[in-house]
Design a protein around this motif. Structure first.
Motif, short mmCIF file in Angstrom:
data_model
loop_
_atom_site.label_atom_id
_atom_site.label_comp_id
_atom_site.label_asym_id
_atom_site.label_seq_id
_atom_site.Cartn_x
_atom_site.Cartn_y
_atom_site.Cartn_z
N ARG A 114 -4.99 -20.24 29.70
CA ARG A 114 -5.72 -20.09 30.97
C ARG A 114 -7.19 -20.34 30.70
O ARG A 114 -7.78 -19.72 29.81
N ASN A 117 -13.35 -18.91 33.09
CA ASN A 117 -14.72 -19.23 33.46
C ASN A 117 -15.47 -17.94 33.78
O ASN A 117 -14.88 -16.88 33.97
N ARG A 120 -14.65 -15.93 37.09
CA ARG A 120 -13.41 -15.15 37.03
C ARG A 120 -13.58 -13.90 36.17
O ARG A 120 -13.18 -12.81 36.57
N ALA A 124 -13.63 -10.04 37.49
CA ALA A 124 -12.62 -9.09 36.99
C ALA A 124 -13.29 -7.84 36.42
O ALA A 124 -12.84 -6.72 36.66
#
Length: 184
Positions: A114, A117, A120, A124
């Motif tokens: 995955r 970046n 993201r 999170a």
């Protein structure tokens, strides 16, 4: 500590310092934009995610930590100067705080294929205030440990007193800008 171990701990510490400084400057670009952060992240990742970069970084992390534990284990007493106790305590805090971050970033990229970046990851982290607090604490702990190590390595150098004001400014600005980039 034997001379070879001392030099190896210094070398591994300098590798980690190079990574951390680039990583924190990358965080600082959050002041500009997430796109600016990702542009530098891709550039830095080209080296640190390569096989030699990976071996150097993670080998340095594990070796540096193991050498610190070995040095601590050889001590006959825990009496030490306050700065050394602080550096040791801060250093011992790093790995437990770092594990979650490494799993969420490097392992997600490496094992789950995955792309990670900044938008993201930062989203999170900010979705859980406890994780955001842990990341900011980790940043401060790592930076203080790094600064203690560099200061006590450089202080006998004849040029260091003249360079200290500029280095002190950088020592304050880099984490402040990294935190500002993370928050913005």
């Amino acid at each position: 500590m034997p001379g070879f171990e001392r030099r190896l701990r210094l070398a591994t510490g300098l590798v980690i310092a190079a990574y951390v400084t680039g990583h924190f400057l990358n965080h600082a670009l959050g002041i500009v934009s997430p796109e600016a952060m990702d542009a530098l992240r891709r550039l830095l990742a080209a080296w640190w995610r390569s096989l030699p970069g990976t071996v150097l970084l993670y080998g340095s992390l594990l070796t540096h930590f193991a050498l610190a534990l070995a040095s601590l284990g050889r001590r006959r007493t825990l009496r030490m100067p306050a700065w050394e106790a602080w550096q040791l305590a801060l250093g011992l805090c790093v790995l437990p705080l770092l594990v979650y971050h490494v799993i969420g970033t490097r392992f997600a990229w490496q094992l789950l294929d995955r792309e990670v970046n900044y938008l993201r990851i930062v989203a999170a982290i900010w979705s859980d205030p406890w994780q955001a607090a842990k990341q900011m604490t980790l940043l401060v702990i790592v930076w203080l440990h790094l600064c203690f190590g560099l200061h006590f390595w450089l202080r006998p150098k004849p040029w260091y007193p003249r360079a200290q004001p500029g280095l002190f400014a950088a020592a304050v600005l880099v984490p402040a800008m990294a935190l500002a980039g993370f928050v913005s």
